[in-house]
Design a protein around this motif. Structure first.
Motif, PDB file in Angstrom:
ATOM      1  N   ASN A  12      -9.771 -13.960  -5.884  1.00 19.95           N
ATOM      2  CA  ASN A  12     -10.128 -13.737  -4.475  1.00 19.95           C
ATOM      3  C   ASN A  12     -10.930 -14.754  -4.004  1.00 19.95           C
ATOM      4  O   ASN A  12     -11.928 -14.867  -3.107  1.00 19.95           O
ATOM      5  CB  ASN A  12     -11.036 -12.447  -4.464  1.00 19.95           C
ATOM      6  CG  ASN A  12     -10.618 -11.279  -4.701  1.00 19.95           C
ATOM      7  OD1 ASN A  12      -9.344 -10.957  -3.982  1.00 19.95           O
ATOM      8  ND2 ASN A  12     -10.904 -10.016  -5.120  1.00 19.95           N
ATOM      9  N   PRO A  16      -5.672 -14.435  -3.749  1.00 16.10           N
ATOM     10  CA  PRO A  16      -6.171 -12.859  -3.486  1.00 16.10           C
ATOM     11  C   PRO A  16      -5.467 -11.978  -4.533  1.00 16.10           C
ATOM     12  O   PRO A  16      -4.548 -12.232  -4.863  1.00 16.10           O
ATOM     13  CB  PRO A  16      -5.301 -12.705  -1.960  1.00 16.10           C
ATOM     14  CG  PRO A  16      -4.951 -13.906  -1.592  1.00 16.10           C
ATOM     15  CD  PRO A  16      -4.905 -14.871  -2.450  1.00 16.10           C
ATOM     16  N   GLU A  19      -1.894 -10.934  -5.800  1.00 13.28           N
ATOM     17  CA  GLU A  19      -0.825 -11.864  -5.411  1.00 13.28           C
ATOM     18  C   GLU A  19      -0.332 -12.571  -6.633  1.00 13.28           C
ATOM     19  O   GLU A  19      -1.384 -13.041  -7.234  1.00 13.28           O
ATOM     20  CB  GLU A  19      -1.302 -12.443  -3.965  1.00 13.28           C
ATOM     21  CG  GLU A  19      -1.531 -11.699  -2.878  1.00 13.28           C
ATOM     22  CD  GLU A  19      -1.753 -12.328  -1.308  1.00 13.28           C
ATOM     23  OE1 GLU A  19      -1.462 -13.746  -1.551  1.00 13.28           O
ATOM     24  OE2 GLU A  19      -2.086 -11.690  -0.570  1.00 13.28           O
ATOM     25  N   ARG A  23      -1.601 -19.513  -1.786  1.00 13.94           N
ATOM     26  CA  ARG A  23      -0.792 -19.247  -0.459  1.00 13.94           C
ATOM     27  C   ARG A  23      -0.627 -20.887  -0.267  1.00 13.94           C
ATOM     28  O   ARG A  23      -1.566 -21.717  -0.747  1.00 13.94           O
ATOM     29  CB  ARG A  23      -1.615 -18.756   0.563  1.00 13.94           C
ATOM     30  CG  ARG A  23      -1.603 -17.188   0.308  1.00 13.94           C
ATOM     31  CD  ARG A  23      -2.354 -16.588   1.592  1.00 13.94           C
ATOM     32  NE  ARG A  23      -2.354 -14.933   1.117  1.00 13.94           N
ATOM     33  CZ  ARG A  23      -2.719 -14.008   2.067  1.00 13.94           C
ATOM     34  NH1 ARG A  23      -3.586 -14.632   3.274  1.00 13.94           N
ATOM     35  NH2 ARG A  23      -2.701 -12.851   1.807  1.00 13.94           N
ATOM     36  N   ASN A 241     -15.081 -12.830   1.986  1.00 11.50           N
ATOM     37  CA  ASN A 241     -15.048 -11.536   1.413  1.00 11.50           C
ATOM     38  C   ASN A 241     -15.873 -11.402  -0.010  1.00 11.50           C
ATOM     39  O   ASN A 241     -15.418 -10.353  -0.659  1.00 11.50           O
ATOM     40  CB  ASN A 241     -13.644 -11.331   0.882  1.00 11.50           C
ATOM     41  CG  ASN A 241     -12.869 -12.668   0.178  1.00 11.50           C
ATOM     42  OD1 ASN A 241     -12.788 -13.690   0.552  1.00 11.50           O
ATOM     43  ND2 ASN A 241     -13.229 -12.861  -1.228  1.00 11.50           N
ATOM     44  N   ASP A 256     -12.414 -15.952   4.640  1.00 10.97           N
ATOM     45  CA  ASP A 256     -11.707 -15.169   3.782  1.00 10.97           C
ATOM     46  C   ASP A 256     -10.607 -15.617   2.962  1.00 10.97           C
ATOM     47  O   ASP A 256     -10.027 -16.566   3.357  1.00 10.97           O
ATOM     48  CB  ASP A 256     -11.384 -13.870   4.302  1.00 10.97           C
ATOM     49  CG  ASP A 256     -11.102 -12.611   3.595  1.00 10.97           C
ATOM     50  OD1 ASP A 256     -10.114 -12.772   2.746  1.00 10.97           O
ATOM     51  OD2 ASP A 256     -11.624 -11.783   3.708  1.00 10.97           O
ATOM     52  N   ARG A 258      -8.065 -14.493   2.237  1.00  6.23           N
ATOM     53  CA  ARG A 258      -6.756 -14.117   2.860  1.00  6.23           C
ATOM     54  C   ARG A 258      -6.610 -14.877   3.888  1.00  6.23           C
ATOM     55  O   ARG A 258      -5.662 -14.749   4.818  1.00  6.23           O
ATOM     56  CB  ARG A 258      -6.853 -12.421   3.114  1.00  6.23           C
ATOM     57  CG  ARG A 258      -6.701 -11.574   1.789  1.00  6.23           C
ATOM     58  CD  ARG A 258      -7.107 -10.328   1.875  1.00  6.23           C
ATOM     59  NE  ARG A 258      -8.559 -10.231   2.082  1.00  6.23           N
ATOM     60  CZ  ARG A 258      -9.426  -9.253   2.138  1.00  6.23           C
ATOM     61  NH1 ARG A 258      -8.697  -8.047   1.887  1.00  6.23           N
ATOM     62  NH2 ARG A 258     -10.667  -9.120   2.288  1.00  6.23           N
ATOM     63  N   GLU A 259      -7.479 -15.685   4.588  1.00  3.20           N
ATOM     64  CA  GLU A 259      -7.430 -16.293   5.683  1.00  3.20           C
ATOM     65  C   GLU A 259      -7.655 -18.144   5.386  1.00  3.20           C
ATOM     66  O   GLU A 259      -7.848 -18.717   5.937  1.00  3.20           O
ATOM     67  CB  GLU A 259      -8.518 -16.014   6.794  1.00  3.20           C
ATOM     68  CG  GLU A 259      -8.278 -14.762   7.166  1.00  3.20           C
ATOM     69  CD  GLU A 259      -9.524 -14.439   8.396  1.00  3.20           C
ATOM     70  OE1 GLU A 259      -8.987 -13.694   9.413  1.00  3.20           O
ATOM     71  OE2 GLU A 259     -10.704 -14.657   8.020  1.00  3.20           O
ATOM     72  N   ASP A 260      -7.161 -18.255   4.032  1.00  2.00           N
ATOM     73  CA  ASP A 260      -7.298 -19.540   3.419  1.00  2.00           C
ATOM     74  C   ASP A 260      -8.357 -20.242   3.623  1.00  2.00           C
ATOM     75  O   ASP A 260      -8.665 -21.653   3.923  1.00  2.00           O
ATOM     76  CB  ASP A 260      -6.091 -20.302   4.053  1.00  2.00           C
ATOM     77  CG  ASP A 260      -4.722 -19.675   3.954  1.00  2.00           C
ATOM     78  OD1 ASP A 260      -4.336 -19.233   2.993  1.00  2.00           O
ATOM     79  OD2 ASP A 260      -3.877 -19.803   4.903  1.00  2.00           O
ATOM     80  N   LEU A 283     -11.558  -7.808   6.795  1.00  2.00           N
ATOM     81  CA  LEU A 283     -10.124  -7.176   6.328  1.00  2.00           C
ATOM     82  C   LEU A 283     -10.216  -6.375   5.034  1.00  2.00           C
ATOM     83  O   LEU A 283      -9.349  -5.949   4.478  1.00  2.00           O
ATOM     84  CB  LEU A 283      -9.588  -8.765   5.709  1.00  2.00           C
ATOM     85  CG  LEU A 283      -9.543  -9.857   6.603  1.00  2.00           C
ATOM     86  CD1 LEU A 283      -8.898 -10.955   5.987  1.00  2.00           C
ATOM     87  CD2 LEU A 283      -8.548  -9.301   7.815  1.00  2.00           C
ATOM     88  N   PRO A 286     -11.206  -6.846  -0.948  1.00  2.00           N
ATOM     89  CA  PRO A 286     -10.049  -7.597  -1.322  1.00  2.00           C
ATOM     90  C   PRO A 286      -9.717  -7.089  -3.197  1.00  2.00           C
ATOM     91  O   PRO A 286      -8.914  -7.448  -3.778  1.00  2.00           O
ATOM     92  CB  PRO A 286     -10.209  -8.977  -1.749  1.00  2.00           C
ATOM     93  CG  PRO A 286     -11.942  -9.006  -1.759  1.00  2.00           C
ATOM     94  CD  PRO A 286     -12.366  -7.750  -1.047  1.00  2.00           C
TER      95      PRO A 286
END
Length: 296
Positions: A12, A16, A19, A23, A241, A256, A258-260, A283, A286
């Motif tokens: 996290n 994330p 996953e 990313r 997060n 976050d 999840r937003e890099d 979001l 996580p």
């Protein structure tokens, strides 16, 4: 000033939860940082075997890894740089307590994580979490520690039982850190290391070995086991997060996972990009996979 190293939590923060790998934007940013002379340090509660699977980091090669919440620091080849393993007394106290109540318990060794109590429960829970690298082997013969001692433990129990353990074994001073929220069975997950051990100590050990100071380090994290590292580093950054305690410990909040958010931080600090800021979007948690794991 130009920071020399970036120490990043795994779950996290870098990846994330659930996953399979970081990313692409984050992968590219870390490789660019390393090409520019910066060092990337993975800092995690996981043991080294749980973060060293082929392809797990999406092509990133960490320069060092702070594992087991600071209790074991390794280089990129897995060679130990610094370590603070559990003692036999500490380990046996955890085994005795968890056996009394049939609570799941694993120990994190150099080669793998061994479940000493309730292997099937732990193994099934890891399968439900579906997070690469997380699993254990059946160690219910309880003999792996005859080779060398574990660096950390991982247990699942109701939160009130942690107080019961402290009442009986508080003289050991073990450091318990909750991971995620209460799961579907009413249990909480805990990383456990020696008293005084945390990721901040691991970062300090590493900086000393590298001939750096803590002021040379940027740290990024999201939860309770990152608090000491966020406080120790020259700049501590918590993901949007993150938990309230991690946010309170940090110097600033970034985007976050999840937003890099980590990629944006690297772009700002090493390449004069725009200030890394949270988007403000909610979001959700996580940790949903770990919080739902365990239900029968």
């Amino acid at each position: 000033m130009q920071y020399k190293i970036l120490a990043s939590d795994y779950d996290n923060t870098l990846v994330p939860f659930g996953e399979g790998k970081p990313r692409q934007k984050v992968v590219k940013a870390i490789k660019k940082l390393q090409a520019a002379g910066g060092r990337f340090v993975l800092s995690t509660g996981r043991a080294y075997p749980c973060v060293n699977l082929k392809g797990q980091l999406g092509g990133i090669r960490f320069d060092y890894a702070i594992t087991c919440n600071g209790a074991c620091v390794v280089d990129r080849e897995g060679r130990i740089v610094a370590e603070h393993p559990l003692t036999a007394e500490e380990m046996y106290a955890l085994v005795d307590f968890c056996e009394d109540y049939n609570y799941p318990l694993q120990f994190n060794f150099r080669d793998a994580c061994y479940a000493y109590c309730e292997y099937e429960y732990l193994h099934r829970g890891y399968q439900q979490m579906n997070s690469i690298g997380l699993d254990c082997v059946d160690g219910e013969d309880q003999d792996r520690h005859l080779i060398d001692m574990p660096h950390a433990a991982f247990a699942a129990m109701p939160p009130e039982r942690v107080a019961d353990f402290a009442a009986k074994y508080g003289h050991l001073g073990l450091h318990w850190m909750q991971v995620g929220a209460q799961n579907a069975d009413g249990l909480c997950y805990y990383d456990i290391v020696r008293g005084g051990m945390d990721k901040g100590v691991g970062l300090a050990d590493l900086c000393e070995k590298m001939g750096l100071t803590l002021a040379d380090a940027v740290a990024a994290g999201d939860s309770a086991n990152d608090v000491a590292m966020l406080k120790a580093a020259g700049l501590g950054c918590c993901m949007a997060n993150g938990t309230p305690d991690a946010k309170a410990a940090a110097d600033r909040i970034i985007g976050d996972v999840r937003e890099d958010g980590l990629a944006d931080l690297i772009d700002e600090l090493w390449f004069d990009g725009p200030r890394a800021e949270p988007s403000g979007r909610d979001l959700g948690s996580p940790w949903d996979k770990i919080e739902s794991a365990g239900g029968q």
